[in-house]
Design an enzyme around this catalytic site. Structure first.
Site, PDB file in Angstrom:
ATOM      1  N   HIS A 100      -0.585  -7.202  -5.343  1.00  0.00           N
ATOM      2  CA  HIS A 100      -1.478  -6.102  -5.317  1.00  0.00           C
ATOM      3  C   HIS A 100      -1.126  -5.343  -6.514  1.00  0.00           C
ATOM      4  O   HIS A 100      -0.072  -4.989  -6.521  1.00  0.00           O
ATOM      5  CB  HIS A 100      -1.684  -5.177  -3.956  1.00  0.00           C
ATOM      6  CG  HIS A 100      -1.688  -6.293  -2.734  1.00  0.00           C
ATOM      7  ND1 HIS A 100      -0.988  -6.856  -2.055  1.00  0.00           N
ATOM      8  CD2 HIS A 100      -2.860  -6.621  -2.096  1.00  0.00           C
ATOM      9  CE1 HIS A 100      -1.226  -7.551  -0.790  1.00  0.00           C
ATOM     10  NE2 HIS A 100      -2.521  -7.213  -0.689  1.00  0.00           N
ATOM     11  N   ASP A 103       1.195  -2.862  -5.235  1.00  0.00           N
ATOM     12  CA  ASP A 103       2.688  -3.288  -5.048  1.00  0.00           C
ATOM     13  C   ASP A 103       3.557  -3.041  -6.344  1.00  0.00           C
ATOM     14  O   ASP A 103       4.544  -2.798  -6.086  1.00  0.00           O
ATOM     15  CB  ASP A 103       2.744  -4.676  -4.757  1.00  0.00           C
ATOM     16  CG  ASP A 103       1.829  -5.208  -3.754  1.00  0.00           C
ATOM     17  OD1 ASP A 103       1.464  -4.373  -2.861  1.00  0.00           O
ATOM     18  OD2 ASP A 103       1.225  -6.437  -3.900  1.00  0.00           O
ATOM     19  N   GLU A 231     -10.183 -14.435   1.614  1.00  0.00           N
ATOM     20  CA  GLU A 231      -8.985 -14.754   2.877  1.00  0.00           C
ATOM     21  C   GLU A 231      -9.475 -14.231   4.272  1.00  0.00           C
ATOM     22  O   GLU A 231      -9.554 -13.189   4.491  1.00  0.00           O
ATOM     23  CB  GLU A 231      -7.572 -13.831   2.412  1.00  0.00           C
ATOM     24  CG  GLU A 231      -6.566 -14.349   3.390  1.00  0.00           C
ATOM     25  CD  GLU A 231      -5.414 -13.722   2.674  1.00  0.00           C
ATOM     26  OE1 GLU A 231      -5.088 -13.532   1.768  1.00  0.00           O
ATOM     27  OE2 GLU A 231      -4.526 -13.198   3.730  1.00  0.00           O
ATOM     28  N   GLU A 267      -4.555 -18.677   5.603  1.00  0.00           N
ATOM     29  CA  GLU A 267      -3.308 -18.127   5.931  1.00  0.00           C
ATOM     30  C   GLU A 267      -2.911 -18.652   7.458  1.00  0.00           C
ATOM     31  O   GLU A 267      -3.959 -18.143   8.332  1.00  0.00           O
ATOM     32  CB  GLU A 267      -3.225 -16.636   5.819  1.00  0.00           C
ATOM     33  CG  GLU A 267      -1.834 -16.038   6.399  1.00  0.00           C
ATOM     34  CD  GLU A 267      -1.724 -14.669   5.904  1.00  0.00           C
ATOM     35  OE1 GLU A 267      -2.009 -14.082   4.950  1.00  0.00           O
ATOM     36  OE2 GLU A 267      -1.024 -13.970   6.715  1.00  0.00           O
ATOM     37  N   ASP A 306      -0.057 -10.212  13.347  1.00  0.00           N
ATOM     38  CA  ASP A 306       0.373 -10.790  12.234  1.00  0.00           C
ATOM     39  C   ASP A 306       1.496 -10.712  11.726  1.00  0.00           C
ATOM     40  O   ASP A 306       1.859  -9.663  10.973  1.00  0.00           O
ATOM     41  CB  ASP A 306      -0.756 -10.152  11.181  1.00  0.00           C
ATOM     42  CG  ASP A 306      -0.842 -11.205  10.018  1.00  0.00           C
ATOM     43  OD1 ASP A 306      -0.641 -12.256  10.001  1.00  0.00           O
ATOM     44  OD2 ASP A 306      -1.365 -10.727   8.632  1.00  0.00           O
ATOM     45  N   ASP A 308       3.639 -12.613  10.392  1.00  0.00           N
ATOM     46  CA  ASP A 308       4.238 -12.867   8.694  1.00  0.00           C
ATOM     47  C   ASP A 308       5.498 -13.625   8.668  1.00  0.00           C
ATOM     48  O   ASP A 308       6.023 -13.270   7.854  1.00  0.00           O
ATOM     49  CB  ASP A 308       3.754 -12.131   7.884  1.00  0.00           C
ATOM     50  CG  ASP A 308       2.197 -11.611   7.633  1.00  0.00           C
ATOM     51  OD1 ASP A 308       1.608 -12.280   8.041  1.00  0.00           O
ATOM     52  OD2 ASP A 308       2.366 -10.518   7.267  1.00  0.00           O
ATOM     53  N   ASP A 338       2.995 -15.515   2.148  1.00  0.00           N
ATOM     54  CA  ASP A 338       2.709 -14.281   2.440  1.00  0.00           C
ATOM     55  C   ASP A 338       3.507 -14.140   4.061  1.00  0.00           C
ATOM     56  O   ASP A 338       3.014 -14.123   4.785  1.00  0.00           O
ATOM     57  CB  ASP A 338       1.291 -14.399   2.621  1.00  0.00           C
ATOM     58  CG  ASP A 338       0.647 -12.786   3.006  1.00  0.00           C
ATOM     59  OD1 ASP A 338       1.527 -11.865   3.143  1.00  0.00           O
ATOM     60  OD2 ASP A 338      -0.500 -12.635   2.926  1.00  0.00           O
TER      61      ASP A 338
HETATM   62  C1  XLS Z   1      -2.960  -9.387   4.995  1.00  0.00           C
HETATM   63  C2  XLS Z   1      -3.299 -10.297   4.239  1.00  0.00           C
HETATM   64  C3  XLS Z   1      -2.921  -9.880   2.796  1.00  0.00           C
HETATM   65  C4  XLS Z   1      -3.432 -10.731   1.986  1.00  0.00           C
HETATM   66  C5  XLS Z   1      -3.587 -10.061   0.438  1.00  0.00           C
HETATM   67  O1  XLS Z   1      -2.849  -9.852   6.276  1.00  0.00           O
HETATM   68  O2  XLS Z   1      -2.362 -11.565   4.460  1.00  0.00           O
HETATM   69  O3  XLS Z   1      -1.310  -9.907   2.643  1.00  0.00           O
HETATM   70  O4  XLS Z   1      -2.873 -11.813   1.570  1.00  0.00           O
HETATM   71  O5  XLS Z   1      -4.222  -8.818   0.440  1.00  0.00           O
HETATM   72 NI    NI Z   2      -2.565 -13.258   3.215  1.00  0.00          NI
HETATM   73 NI    NI Z   3      -1.525 -11.578   6.684  1.00  0.00          NI
END
Ligand code: XLS
Ligand code: NI
Ligand code: NI
Length: 437
Positions: A100, A103, A231, A267, A306, A308, A338
């Protein structure tokens, strides 16, 4: 000064290796279905988690030990961090990365200053990309962290938030193009609502459509040809995100005439938050012609948010790779991690363990998916299950030769259906286990 002085380039050592800093399955030059693993998998490192994840959670401060971080969140520190990121990616052997705008560079006191900061860091990134040959999978803009986006960006009730977001995406597109980015992602951070009592849903969705149209138009104007990705995510941070799941995103894109320009970035953890599996989302996007890229991670069965996490489940990666092979490969998308190390995994070396594990799990999934496809056993079992469509009335219906009246006539003559056969779910599962176990 190297940030990871004790770590050499991670090598492929084969399945028997017990070296925790080696690949057991990811041999980037191994050919699978006519392409190298490197080209089939197109691994990407997510700058936000790997370089910016602090380990902070709602109950406590950050825990990550990152000795290269200076005391100030300024441009020199951001540029130094770029060097660390590329040392990491080079040693790992990741060919791609994603970021991003926020970032990579700190915000300034005004939009102009923020853009200037970004330009300086982008220059450093460009130098590192040239030095290492590492490429940008996609860029995106962070339209959710700053309080100006408290009500969303493109879907905000505040027209100025929309305008600022437009300026930000314009710049992010320029930067993505400058760095040769292969795509651009829209994840609608706060594009959703908390309560319908205060929300004009139709107006907000119209605005999101207008916003994406502006992005597509501007991309065309500057010659950015890479695909856009939308996304899906059903909730978090808002209660109800507009990009809920693949089906909702595709409907949105078609409703606003964006289907030619935008594919999906699927995702795993977002799929499960939506009450789907990732293979469901991939299959849905795939057959509709919207399969774009993957944000590789996994959630936790016992936690409803989430999380991740890095993927470690070869059933999961086998299913993901089956979907990608079925629909002609992942390029120009990629497998973008991610994913973040746990708050408790705070040492720099944990970043290597996490990515090595994820890459190996995907490489093994790719091998297994290719084997399942090559032997064709599952495929033949599926064909057998649908064999009634290969002759007689099945072929006629698919060929468009029938309507309700002719089918009524057919059934009145026949009396009843041919007996249905067993679905054999357990046998299908056992056959998959022949490969995976
Ligand atoms: C958040 C999203 C983010 C996107 C990019 O949950 O996964 O990380 O991939 O903005
Ligand atoms: Ni993502
Ligand atoms: Ni995510």
């Amino acid at each position: 000064m190297a940030a990871f002085p004790d770590i050499n380039k991670i090598k492929f050592e084969g399945p028997e290796s017990d070296n925790p800093l080696a690949f057991r399955f990811y041999d980037e030059s191994e050919i699978v279905e006519g392409k190298t693993m490197k080209d089939q998998l197109r691994f990407s490192v997510a700058y936000w988690h790997t370089m910016r994840g602090s380990g902070e959670d709602p109950f406590g401060a950050g825990t990550m030990v990152r000795p290269w971080e200076g005391p100030l969140d300024d441009v020199p520190n951001a540029i130094n961090r770029v060097k660390v990121a590329f040392e990491f990616m080079e040693k790992l052997g990741a060919p791609l990365f994603c970021f991003h705008d926020r970032d990579i560079a700190p915000e300034g006191a005004s939009l102009a200053e923020t853009n200037k900061n970004l330009d300086q860091v982008v220059r450093a990134i460009k130098g590192e990309m040239q030095r290492t040959g590492i490429r940008l999978l996609w860029g995106t803009a962070n339209l959710f962290s700053n309080p100006r986006y408290v009500h969303g960006a493109a879907t905000s009730c505040n027209a100025d938030s929309f305008a600022y977001a437009a300026a930000q995406v314009k710049k992010a597109l320029e930067v993505t193009m400058e760095l040769g980015g292969e795509g651009y992602v829209f994840w609608g951070g706060r594009e959703g609502y908390q309560t319908l009592w205060n929300t004009d849903m139709k107006r907000e969705l119209d605005h999101l459509g207008t916003f994406m149209r502006m992005a597509v138009d501007y991309a065309e104007e500057i010659g950015f040809t890479g695909p856009f990705y939308f996304e899906p995510k059903p909730r978090e941070p808002t209660k109800h995100q507009y990009d809920f799941d693949a089906a909702a995103c595709i409907n949105f894109l078609r409703a606003y005439g964006l289907e030619k320009y935008v594919k999906l970035n699927i995702e795993t953890n977002h799929a499960t938050l939506a009450g789907h599996t990732v293979e469901h989302e991939l299959e849905y996007a795939g057959h509709q012609g919207f399969l774009g890229s993957v944000d590789a991670n996994t959630g936790d069965l016992l936690l409803g948010w989430d999380t991740d996490q890095f993927p470690t489940d070869i059933y999961l990666t086998t299913k993901i790779m089956l979907a990608f092979l079925k629909y002609g490969g992942i390029a120009p998308g990629g497998v973008n991690f991610d994913a973040k190390v746990r708050r408790e995994s705070f040492e720099p070396i944990d970043l290597f363990y996490a990515h090595i594990g994820g890459m190996d799990t995907f490489a093994r999934g790719l091998q297994l998916a290719a084997k399942i496809r090559a032997e064709g056993v599952l495929q033949r079992m599926i064909e057998e299950r649908y064999s009634s469509w290969e002759s007689g009335v099945g072929t006629e219906i698919e060929g468009g030769c029938h309507d309700f009246k002719t089918l009524e006539k057919y059934m009145l003559e026949k009396g009843d259906v041919d007996p249905c056969t067993s679905g054999r779910q357990e046998l299908f599962e056992n056959v998959v286990n022949r490969y995976v176990m």
